[in-house]
Design a protein around this motif. Structure first.
Motif, PDB file in Angstrom:
ATOM      1  N   UNK A  59       0.822  -1.204   0.000  1.00 57.26           N
ATOM      2  CA  UNK A  59       0.000   0.000   0.000  1.00 57.26           C
ATOM      3  C   UNK A  59       0.861   1.260   0.000  1.00 57.26           C
ATOM      4  N   UNK A  60       1.889   1.282   0.843  1.00 58.23           N
ATOM      5  CA  UNK A  60       2.782   2.447   0.884  1.00 58.23           C
ATOM      6  C   UNK A  60       3.547   2.610  -0.428  1.00 58.23           C
ATOM      7  N   UNK A  61       3.987   1.504  -0.997  1.00 59.67           N
ATOM      8  CA  UNK A  61       4.712   1.568  -2.263  1.00 59.67           C
ATOM      9  C   UNK A  61       3.810   2.089  -3.382  1.00 59.67           C
ATOM     10  N   UNK A  62       2.581   1.583  -3.463  1.00 54.92           N
ATOM     11  CA  UNK A  62       1.658   2.011  -4.503  1.00 54.92           C
ATOM     12  C   UNK A  62       1.311   3.488  -4.357  1.00 54.92           C
ATOM     13  N   UNK A  63       1.132   3.935  -3.139  1.00 50.08           N
ATOM     14  CA  UNK A  63       0.818   5.351  -2.900  1.00 50.08           C
ATOM     15  C   UNK A  63       1.986   6.242  -3.281  1.00 50.08           C
ATOM     16  N   UNK A  64       3.208   5.804  -3.003  1.00 46.05           N
ATOM     17  CA  UNK A  64       4.370   6.622  -3.362  1.00 46.05           C
ATOM     18  C   UNK A  64       4.552   6.690  -4.881  1.00 46.05           C
ATOM     19  N   UNK A  65       4.257   5.597  -5.571  1.00 42.42           N
ATOM     20  CA  UNK A  65       4.325   5.598  -7.034  1.00 42.42           C
ATOM     21  C   UNK A  65       3.293   6.573  -7.592  1.00 42.42           C
ATOM     22  N   UNK A  66       2.084   6.544  -7.053  1.00 39.89           N
ATOM     23  CA  UNK A  66       1.027   7.466  -7.516  1.00 39.89           C
ATOM     24  C   UNK A  66       1.424   8.910  -7.244  1.00 39.89           C
TER      25      UNK A  66
ATOM     26  N   UNK B  99      -4.263  12.310  -4.700  1.00 44.06           N
ATOM     27  CA  UNK B  99      -4.192  11.196  -3.750  1.00 44.06           C
ATOM     28  C   UNK B  99      -5.547  10.914  -3.109  1.00 44.06           C
ATOM     29  N   UNK B 100      -6.384  11.942  -2.963  1.00 40.25           N
ATOM     30  CA  UNK B 100      -7.744  11.704  -2.458  1.00 40.25           C
ATOM     31  C   UNK B 100      -8.529  10.858  -3.451  1.00 40.25           C
TER      32      UNK B 100
ATOM     33  N   UNK C 126     -10.211   1.895  -7.613  1.00 38.46           N
ATOM     34  CA  UNK C 126     -10.269   0.438  -7.646  1.00 38.46           C
ATOM     35  C   UNK C 126      -8.913  -0.176  -7.327  1.00 38.46           C
ATOM     36  N   UNK C 127      -7.846   0.466  -7.777  1.00 37.51           N
ATOM     37  CA  UNK C 127      -6.502  -0.054  -7.529  1.00 37.51           C
ATOM     38  C   UNK C 127      -6.237  -0.209  -6.033  1.00 37.51           C
ATOM     39  N   UNK C 128      -6.652   0.750  -5.257  1.00 33.71           N
ATOM     40  CA  UNK C 128      -6.463   0.702  -3.806  1.00 33.71           C
ATOM     41  C   UNK C 128      -7.221  -0.485  -3.205  1.00 33.71           C
TER      42      UNK C 128
ATOM     43  N   UNK D  33      -8.044  -3.248  -4.811  1.00 37.35           N
ATOM     44  CA  UNK D  33      -7.491  -4.508  -5.295  1.00 37.35           C
ATOM     45  C   UNK D  33      -6.320  -4.986  -4.438  1.00 37.35           C
ATOM     46  N   UNK D  34      -5.673  -4.067  -3.749  1.00 45.14           N
ATOM     47  CA  UNK D  34      -4.562  -4.446  -2.878  1.00 45.14           C
ATOM     48  C   UNK D  34      -5.058  -5.340  -1.739  1.00 45.14           C
ATOM     49  N   UNK D  35      -6.336  -5.255  -1.404  1.00 43.37           N
ATOM     50  CA  UNK D  35      -6.899  -6.136  -0.372  1.00 43.37           C
ATOM     51  C   UNK D  35      -6.868  -7.601  -0.790  1.00 43.37           C
ATOM     52  N   UNK D  36      -6.612  -7.855  -2.071  1.00 38.93           N
ATOM     53  CA  UNK D  36      -6.450  -9.220  -2.556  1.00 38.93           C
ATOM     54  C   UNK D  36      -5.290  -9.935  -1.885  1.00 38.93           C
ATOM     55  N   UNK D  37      -4.403  -9.167  -1.258  1.00 40.73           N
ATOM     56  CA  UNK D  37      -3.294  -9.747  -0.500  1.00 40.73           C
ATOM     57  C   UNK D  37      -3.837 -10.647   0.607  1.00 40.73           C
ATOM     58  N   UNK D  38      -4.982 -10.299   1.160  1.00 41.54           N
ATOM     59  CA  UNK D  38      -5.595 -11.132   2.197  1.00 41.54           C
ATOM     60  C   UNK D  38      -6.442 -12.250   1.587  1.00 41.54           C
ATOM     61  N   UNK D  39      -7.182 -11.933   0.555  1.00 42.73           N
ATOM     62  CA  UNK D  39      -8.175 -12.859   0.023  1.00 42.73           C
ATOM     63  C   UNK D  39      -7.534 -14.021  -0.730  1.00 42.73           C
ATOM     64  N   UNK D  40      -6.612 -13.737  -1.620  1.00 44.48           N
ATOM     65  CA  UNK D  40      -6.030 -14.780  -2.464  1.00 44.48           C
ATOM     66  C   UNK D  40      -5.313 -15.877  -1.664  1.00 44.48           C
ATOM     67  N   UNK D  41      -4.418 -15.570  -0.727  1.00 42.08           N
ATOM     68  CA  UNK D  41      -3.768 -16.652   0.028  1.00 42.08           C
ATOM     69  C   UNK D  41      -4.745 -17.470   0.877  1.00 42.08           C
ATOM     70  N   UNK D  42      -5.760 -16.828   1.453  1.00 41.04           N
ATOM     71  CA  UNK D  42      -6.728 -17.581   2.258  1.00 41.04           C
ATOM     72  C   UNK D  42      -7.546 -18.528   1.398  1.00 41.04           C
ATOM     73  N   UNK D  43      -7.948 -18.082   0.220  1.00 42.05           N
ATOM     74  CA  UNK D  43      -8.688 -18.968  -0.689  1.00 42.05           C
ATOM     75  C   UNK D  43      -7.805 -20.121  -1.163  1.00 42.05           C
ATOM     76  N   UNK D  44      -6.565 -19.831  -1.463  1.00 40.58           N
ATOM     77  CA  UNK D  44      -5.647 -20.873  -1.902  1.00 40.58           C
ATOM     78  C   UNK D  44      -5.403 -21.899  -0.788  1.00 40.58           C
TER      79      UNK D  44
END
Length: 88
Positions: A23-30, A55-56, A62-64, A66-77
């Motif tokens: 999240x911090x990396x993506x925000x700094x890139x933006x 930044x607001x 949507x990109x922000x 989608x980062x929540x997929x970090x939680x969803x994808x490993x749990x589903x797998x």
């Protein structure tokens, strides 16, 4: 059962660290892209205000979310692997 709870606890902590870093990396890139965009066009208003408004918009994008997929994808797998191991 205790081993599963320990696995979930450690996994949650590790996924939280990955989520925060991503999240911090993506925000700094933006932020960097917004600053470059303002530098090229000398956009309206001040540079800081332009970047903060951008930044607001990013915070509700949507990109922000989608980062929540970090939680969803490993749990589903993990659930799929446990299911296939035990019931297939």
């Amino acid at each position: 059962m205790l081993a599963l709870l320990r696995l979930l606890g450690i996994g949650f902590v590790l996924l939280t660290v990955v989520y925060v870093a991503l999240s911090l990396w993506s925000r700094s890139v933006r932020r960097r892209k917004l600053e470059q965009e303002w530098d090229e066009a000398q956009g309206p208003g001040t540079r800081d205000r332009f970047v903060e408004e951008g930044l607001k918009d990013y915070d509700h994008s949507l990109r922000r979310k989608l980062i929540l997929g970090v939680y969803i994808l490993p749990l589903c797998l993990m659930a799929l692997i446990i299911y296939l191991t035990n019931f297939y």
